[in-house]
Design an enzyme around this catalytic site. Structure first.
Site, PDB file in Angstrom:
ATOM      1  N   ARG A 128       0.835  -1.214   0.000  1.00 41.30           N
ATOM      2  CA  ARG A 128       0.000   0.000   0.000  1.00 41.30           C
ATOM      3  C   ARG A 128       0.864   1.257   0.000  1.00 41.30           C
ATOM      4  O   ARG A 128       0.552   2.235  -0.668  1.00 41.30           O
ATOM      5  CB  ARG A 128      -0.962  -0.023   1.196  1.00 41.30           C
ATOM      6  CG  ARG A 128      -1.994   1.095   1.148  1.00 41.30           C
ATOM      7  CD  ARG A 128      -3.096   0.928   2.163  1.00 41.30           C
ATOM      8  NE  ARG A 128      -2.613   1.089   3.532  1.00 41.30           N
ATOM      9  CZ  ARG A 128      -3.374   0.967   4.613  1.00 41.30           C
ATOM     10  NH1 ARG A 128      -4.671   0.669   4.486  1.00 41.30           N
ATOM     11  NH2 ARG A 128      -2.890   1.123   5.818  1.00 41.30           N
ATOM     12  N   GLU A 180     -16.132   7.041   7.199  1.00 36.34           N
ATOM     13  CA  GLU A 180     -15.246   6.331   8.134  1.00 36.34           C
ATOM     14  C   GLU A 180     -14.981   7.232   9.330  1.00 36.34           C
ATOM     15  O   GLU A 180     -15.557   8.316   9.430  1.00 36.34           O
ATOM     16  CB  GLU A 180     -13.942   5.947   7.428  1.00 36.34           C
ATOM     17  CG  GLU A 180     -13.151   7.133   6.910  1.00 36.34           C
ATOM     18  CD  GLU A 180     -11.855   6.742   6.194  1.00 36.34           C
ATOM     19  OE1 GLU A 180     -11.324   5.653   6.427  1.00 36.34           O
ATOM     20  OE2 GLU A 180     -11.373   7.586   5.409  1.00 36.34           O
ATOM     21  N   LYS A 235      -2.391   7.214   1.099  1.00 37.39           N
ATOM     22  CA  LYS A 235      -2.217   7.453   2.538  1.00 37.39           C
ATOM     23  C   LYS A 235      -1.126   8.510   2.673  1.00 37.39           C
ATOM     24  O   LYS A 235       0.045   8.198   2.863  1.00 37.39           O
ATOM     25  CB  LYS A 235      -1.861   6.131   3.235  1.00 37.39           C
ATOM     26  CG  LYS A 235      -2.345   6.086   4.651  1.00 37.39           C
ATOM     27  CD  LYS A 235      -2.307   4.671   5.183  1.00 37.39           C
ATOM     28  CE  LYS A 235      -2.117   4.628   6.668  1.00 37.39           C
ATOM     29  NZ  LYS A 235      -2.965   5.483   7.466  1.00 37.39           N
TER      30      LYS A 235
HETATM   31  N1  PMP Z   1      -9.048   5.143   7.601  1.00 36.11           N
HETATM   32  C1  PMP Z   1      -8.071   6.051   7.729  1.00 36.11           C
HETATM   33  C2  PMP Z   1      -8.324   7.451   7.319  1.00 36.11           C
HETATM   34  C3  PMP Z   1      -6.827   5.650   8.249  1.00 36.11           C
HETATM   35  O1  PMP Z   1      -5.846   6.535   8.364  1.00 36.11           O
HETATM   36  C4  PMP Z   1      -6.646   4.297   8.645  1.00 36.11           C
HETATM   37  C5  PMP Z   1      -5.359   3.787   9.209  1.00 36.11           C
HETATM   38  N2  PMP Z   1      -4.443   4.598   9.621  1.00 36.11           N
HETATM   39  C6  PMP Z   1      -7.711   3.407   8.507  1.00 36.11           C
HETATM   40  C7  PMP Z   1      -8.890   3.856   7.968  1.00 36.11           C
HETATM   41  C8  PMP Z   1      -7.557   1.972   8.894  1.00 36.11           C
HETATM   42  O2  PMP Z   1      -6.667   1.324   8.025  1.00 36.11           O
HETATM   43  P1  PMP Z   1      -5.763   0.076   8.467  1.00 36.11           P
HETATM   44  O3  PMP Z   1      -6.686  -0.977   8.937  1.00 36.11           O
HETATM   45  O4  PMP Z   1      -5.042  -0.292   7.227  1.00 36.11           O
HETATM   46  O5  PMP Z   1      -4.871   0.563   9.558  1.00 36.11           O
END
Ligand code: PMP
Length: 290
Positions: free
Chosen positions: A52, A184, A151
């Site tokens: 990622r 989210e 990200k």
């Molecule tokens: N949404 C956002 C905006 C995030 O920054 C993250 C993780 N930092 C997640 C969801 C969760 O992702 P992951 O399970 O890959 O940590």
């Protein structure tokens, strides 16, 4: 002695881990990052996180100065140097040092650092009793303007939402899309249980496809729980049987109240508890050993 930080190919003391004020990661948030966890000397989903990171970098035309394999080795080397068996890993790649203009071509070389440390996101009580969240006024970034799959080091959208949640006296914010659909939380994905099925909004609602999110969907399918990605409104959340958040740092965090409405029995639900148990078991066995 403090923690060792991996910085541009070397392990240095945290007090010596310094970058330029001209670094575009700092000046413009021009860079990408990952958050990874290790459990009992196993790095959880390391390949997925590194993949990622490279995808985020590829989209912003940022060249990472090492291969994926070298990146995985650097993560492990940093964990070992700090003798950490259970840790949170922060991988950061910035555009590097440039001038005061936006132009990324002025930055010769990416800056790369890896921090390995401890993290406690929510207190233990949250996992036993569940957490309260509120919908905040700041909507999630328009995915057409800034794709949430990148990200990036631009987290102000999420930080504003976090401030609004804190001002409202809760620890986490529910963020909606600009059209008012559930997206989210500030650093976590959201799920509900309805009619015994596991539901979560689709990525086009404007959310990051979390690695924990994918992992929980797989665990549910294995447990013969139907899984669907569906657009949802706050009404759907308020009337869910159960609700929880997922994220690398948060793992699976039960939600028992949203905007003053109790969710289900106002306690962590049975499906949530089952998934929490399955997830914990997975972190004990699945990962890159060091
Ligand atoms: N949404 C956002 C905006 C995030 O920054 C993250 C993780 N930092 C997640 C969801 C969760 O992702 P992951 O399970 O890959 O940590």
């Amino acid at each position: 002695m403090g923690l060792k930080i991996y910085l541009n190919g070397k392990l240095v003391d945290a007090s010596e881990a310094k970058i330029s004020v001209y670094d575009h990661g700092l000046l413009y948030g021009d860079g990408v990052f990952e958050g990874i966890r290790s459990y009992g000397s196993l790095v959880f989903k390391l390949k997925e996180h590194v993949d990622r990171l490279f995808e985020s970098a590829h989209t912003i035309l940022l060249k990472i100065p090492m291969t994926k394999k070298e990146m995985m080795e650097a993560v492990v080397a940093t964990l070992k140097a700090n003798k950490l068996t259970d840790a949170y890993v922060r991988l950061v790649v910035t555009r590097g040092t440039g001038d005061l203009g936006l132009d990324p071509r002025k930055c010769d070389k990416a800056t790369l650092f890896i921090i390995t440390d401890k993290i406690v996101l929510y207190p233990e009580r949250v996992y036993r009793e569940g957490m309260e969240i509120v919908t905040v006024p700041t909507p999630r970034n328009l995915p057409e303007a800034l794709n949430p799959q990148i990200k990036s080091l631009n987290y102000l959208n999420n930080i504003l939402a976090k401030i609004e949640a804190t001002n409202a006296g809760v620890q986490e914010a529910l963020m909606l899309s600009a059209h008012g659909y559930v997206a989210e939380c500030t650093g976590d994905n959201i799920f509900i249980i309805k009619g015994g099925a596991l539901l979560t909004p689709p990525p086009y609602a404007g959310l990051l496809k979390g690695i924990t999110r994918g992992c929980v969907m797989d665990l549910a399918r294995k447990a013969k729980i139907p899984v669907r990605e569906e657009m949802m409104t706050r009404h759907d959340l308020y009337n869910a049987e159960e609700c929880f958040l997922t994220g690398t740092a948060a793992e699976i965090a039960p939600i028992v109240k949203i905007d003053g409405r109790t969710i289900g029995s106002a306690k962590p639900g049975t499906v949530t508890l089952r998934l929490m148990k399955a997830f914990r078991a997975l972190t004990k066995t699945d990962g890159v050993k060091y």
